[in-house]
Write a protein that holds these residues in place. Structure first.
Motif, short mmCIF file in Angstrom:
data_model
loop_
_atom_site.label_atom_id
_atom_site.label_comp_id
_atom_site.label_asym_id
_atom_site.label_seq_id
_atom_site.Cartn_x
_atom_site.Cartn_y
_atom_site.Cartn_z
N GLY A 129 0.85 -1.35 0.10
CA GLY A 129 0.07 0.07 -0.31
C GLY A 129 0.79 1.24 -0.11
O GLY A 129 0.25 2.28 -0.07
N SER A 134 -6.58 -5.31 0.77
CA SER A 134 -7.24 -4.15 0.06
C SER A 134 -6.43 -3.62 -1.01
O SER A 134 -6.63 -3.16 -2.18
N ASN A 135 -5.12 -3.76 -0.74
CA ASN A 135 -3.90 -3.08 -1.63
C ASN A 135 -3.80 -3.87 -2.91
O ASN A 135 -2.86 -3.54 -3.76
N PRO A 180 -5.27 -1.54 -6.83
CA PRO A 180 -4.38 -0.39 -6.95
C PRO A 180 -4.96 0.84 -6.94
O PRO A 180 -6.05 1.00 -7.74
N GLU A 181 -4.63 1.62 -6.35
CA GLU A 181 -5.19 2.97 -6.47
C GLU A 181 -4.26 4.09 -7.12
O GLU A 181 -4.77 5.33 -7.20
N ASN A 182 -3.04 3.59 -7.68
CA ASN A 182 -2.45 4.64 -8.64
C ASN A 182 -1.59 3.89 -9.40
O ASN A 182 -1.43 2.53 -9.59
N ARG A 227 -0.35 -0.20 -9.82
CA ARG A 227 -1.15 -0.88 -11.00
C ARG A 227 0.02 -1.48 -11.64
O ARG A 227 -0.26 -2.83 -11.88
#
Length: 438
Positions: free
Chosen positions: A368, A404-405, A408-410, A414
């Motif tokens: 994360g 949760s990681n 991906p959020e960026n 990713r």
């Protein structure tokens, strides 16, 4: 194995060096997947970080099966699922109430509410159907999470009121409600089972052994890094009395370390005896804070961060040297170029610490943190962390924080996770633990 100089993730014209050294970090040029290695993920249930409260059996089962599907996408072979987040249970128990994080609406405090089916039995079965190991993750001491920033300034009566307020919320089955004198309070207002009391240690051991007895197909029991609280204990609700009554000649710090070690040793002895009697293979391991001690002169790593030995009173090297664990999985949540605690230095130290012992070494990685600092702002940083482990014959895999990681959020995350997925394109077998094979 062909090695190459590790280029800086911050300045591509430079190379990465070990902490306070001119020695360049060398990394395998190519990743070599092992046929046998841990590839795992943590699922945290405290505060429902990675798993929701549920209202019916179907919603629980669907969410859990979705976790396993994501694990299969990455060819992960082991799940560390938090079954005791706060002196409670995600399983049937006569010692601990069902967890407040298990059932109920958002924000509901429903400790003790019985689910319509055996959640742990279901999770173990579903994992085994997919050749995934299930390790139950327990927090041994934490009894409440209500934070109070003013706690250090509160006098004795106020601390007693804070304690009473928290206990009043608890289920009648909760050990703390039955034994209110067996808790201490941290400097941020959390209630903690008193590590210095033998009655507490016995209760925690009994908690683990109840799980072994009721769920003999479970693959392992697991602690993370929470022992004595990092914030310290409030002087009006600490373990001073136990220390004074012990007649020990040790310092308070050594006394606390011995109390934690006594728990770890007792768990090891009891699980070993259970395995031998019942021909089961239940592993026991710990994922501690990643720095044991600072400085080679102290028997530690070339680092300058917090120390598990000092802050959490965890004598990790003693546990390794005495084979009190089947595995140790330090949380190495620092980048290669961290200012005071560098990833390569720490991997090197842990590899040496476990060499020649019966304790398996795994590494905990916090994926994360992609993009959190310049040193994490590259898709290659976590693939290279995994690749670096190829240098060590006694590093047997990694665990990822947290489930949760895997979403991906960026862009760094990713692209990096896609690289890791390709690195793990073939399945791997779980390592075998020495004590369980003898």
């Amino acid at each position: 194995m062909e090695l190459t100089k590790l280029k800086s993730f911050i300045d591509s014209s430079d190379t990465i060096k070990y902490f306070k050294s001119d020695e360049v970090v060398m990394i395998p040029k190519h990743y070599e997947a092992k046929q046998t290695e841990l590839r795992a993920v943590w699922v945290a249930t405290v505060s429902n970080i990675n798993f929701s409260r549920f209202k019916d059996a179907e919603s629980f089962k669907n969410e859990f099966i979705a976790i396993l599907a994501k694990m299969e996408e990455f060819n992960l072979n082991c799940l560390f699922f938090q079954i005791r987040p706060m002196n409670d249970a995600f399983y049937r128990s006569e010692l601990n109430p069902y967890s407040r994080f298990l059932m109920g609406g958002e924000g509901a405090f429903q400790e003790g509410k019985k689910p319509p089916f055996d959640c742990l039995e279901f999770m173990i079965k579903e994992c085994h159907l997919r050749n995934i190991q299930f390790h139950g993750w327990l927090n041994p001491y934490r009894a409440s999470s209500a934070l109070n920033r003013l706690a250090p300034t509160l006098h004795k009566k106020q601390i007693e009121e804070l304690k009473a307020t928290e206990i009043q919320k608890m289920h009648s089955m909760n050990y703390v409600k039955k034994n209110p004198d067996n808790v201490v309070i941290s400097n941020n207002g959390m209630l903690i089972l008193n590590p210095a009391k033998k009655a507490v240690r016995d209760f925690i051991v009994n908690t683990l052994m109840e799980i072994c007895q009721n769920y003999p197909l479970i693959d392992g029991l697991h602690f993370d890094d929470y022992f004595y609280p990092s914030e310290g204990l409030h002087p009006e609700a600490d373990d001073t009395l136990e220390y004074q009554n012990s007649t020990t000649k040790q310092s308070l710090a050594d006394f606390r370390r011995e109390c934690v070690t006594a728990l770890i040793k007792s768990i090891r002895e009891n699980i070993t005896a259970f395995n031998r009697k019942n021909k089961t293979k239940i592993a026991f391991g710990i994922s501690p804070f990643g720095i044991y001690k600072n400085g080679r002169i102290n028997g530690g790593s070339e680092t300058l961060g917090s120390e598990a030995y000092v802050t959490w009173y965890a004598d990790l090297k003693k546990w390794i040297d005495n084979n009190y664990l089947d595995y140790i999985m330090p949380q190495l949540y620092w980048e290669f170029e961290h200012a005071v605690a560098r990833y390569a230095d720490l991997v090197d130290w842990w590899s040496e610490a476990c060499k020649g012992t019966g304790v398996k070494l795994f590494i905990g990685l916090s994926i994360g943190r992609y993009g959190a600092t310049p040193g994490y702002s590259s898709k290659d940083v976590f693939p290279d962390m995994i690749k670096y482990l190829n240098k060590f014959s006694n590093v047997d895999g990694v665990c990822l924080w947290s489930f949760s990681n895997l979403f991906p959020e960026n862009d760094f995350a990713r692209e990096g996770l896609e690289i890791i997925k390709k690195m793990w394109s073939k399945k791997a077998l779980m390592p075998k633990f020495k004590e369980l094979e003898e």
